[in-house]
Design a protein around this motif. Structure first.
Motif, mmCIF file in Angstrom:
data_model
loop_
_atom_site.group_PDB
_atom_site.id
_atom_site.type_symbol
_atom_site.label_atom_id
_atom_site.label_comp_id
_atom_site.label_asym_id
_atom_site.label_seq_id
_atom_site.Cartn_x
_atom_site.Cartn_y
_atom_site.Cartn_z
ATOM 1 N N GLN A 80 2.341 1.378 -3.711
ATOM 2 C CA GLN A 80 1.356 2.172 -4.207
ATOM 3 C C GLN A 80 0.830 3.460 -4.417
ATOM 4 N N GLN A 81 0.853 3.845 -3.256
ATOM 5 C CA GLN A 81 0.409 5.588 -2.692
ATOM 6 C C GLN A 81 1.792 6.462 -3.203
ATOM 7 N N GLN A 123 0.897 -0.834 0.409
ATOM 8 C CA GLN A 123 0.028 0.256 -0.206
ATOM 9 C C GLN A 123 0.656 1.270 0.138
#
Length: 140
Positions: free
Chosen positions: A99-100, A96
């Protein structure tokens, strides 16, 4: 084959509800066969069955419910192995974060591209304005 777990609407007549449950117990193939037979014998019946299949979402019902249950942020169930659960949580958190970071990078790229395109537009506009001014000066 899967059956739908929804109860039929209360406004449907009893025989229709029973027929609907019976068709659901036979699966999607029975609905498709009924629709084809409806088109063969009397086309409005086939069209009505097709409309009902689309309206009730039976036509596009997926046989694999687990695929959809994990989407949209559904929590993961524990496997019973705490070491694996901790590893999985850490890996998901890392993914995550990546991805950010990647989305932020793409945002910066889009902004740079937009700025370059806008600067090019302004240069072209200034060049066209200068060219128009020069032609006006020559004709005057």
């Amino acid at each position: 084959m899967t059956t739908l777990t929804q109860d039929p609407p209360a406004w449907l007549p009893g025989w229709f509800s029973r027929a609907e449950r019976w068709m659901d117990s036979k699966g999607k193939g029975a609905w498709i066969a009924a629709m084809i037979l409806g088109f063969i014998f009397f086309w409005p019946v086939g069209l009505a069955i097709l409309a009902y299949l689309i309206w009730s979402k039976r036509m596009f019902n997926s046989s694999c419910k687990s695929r959809h249950s994990r989407r949209h942020g559904a929590p993961m169930q524990s496997t019973g192995n705490s070491a694996f659960d901790a590893y999985r949580e850490e890996t998901l958190r890392r993914l995550q974060d990546e991805q950010q970071s990647f989305e932020a990078f793409l945002g910066r790229l889009r902004e740079a591209k937009d700025k370059a395109e806008f600067d090019q537009f302004m240069e072209d506009r200034a060049r066209n304005a200068n060219a128009a001014q020069e032609t006006d000066d020559k004709t005057a």
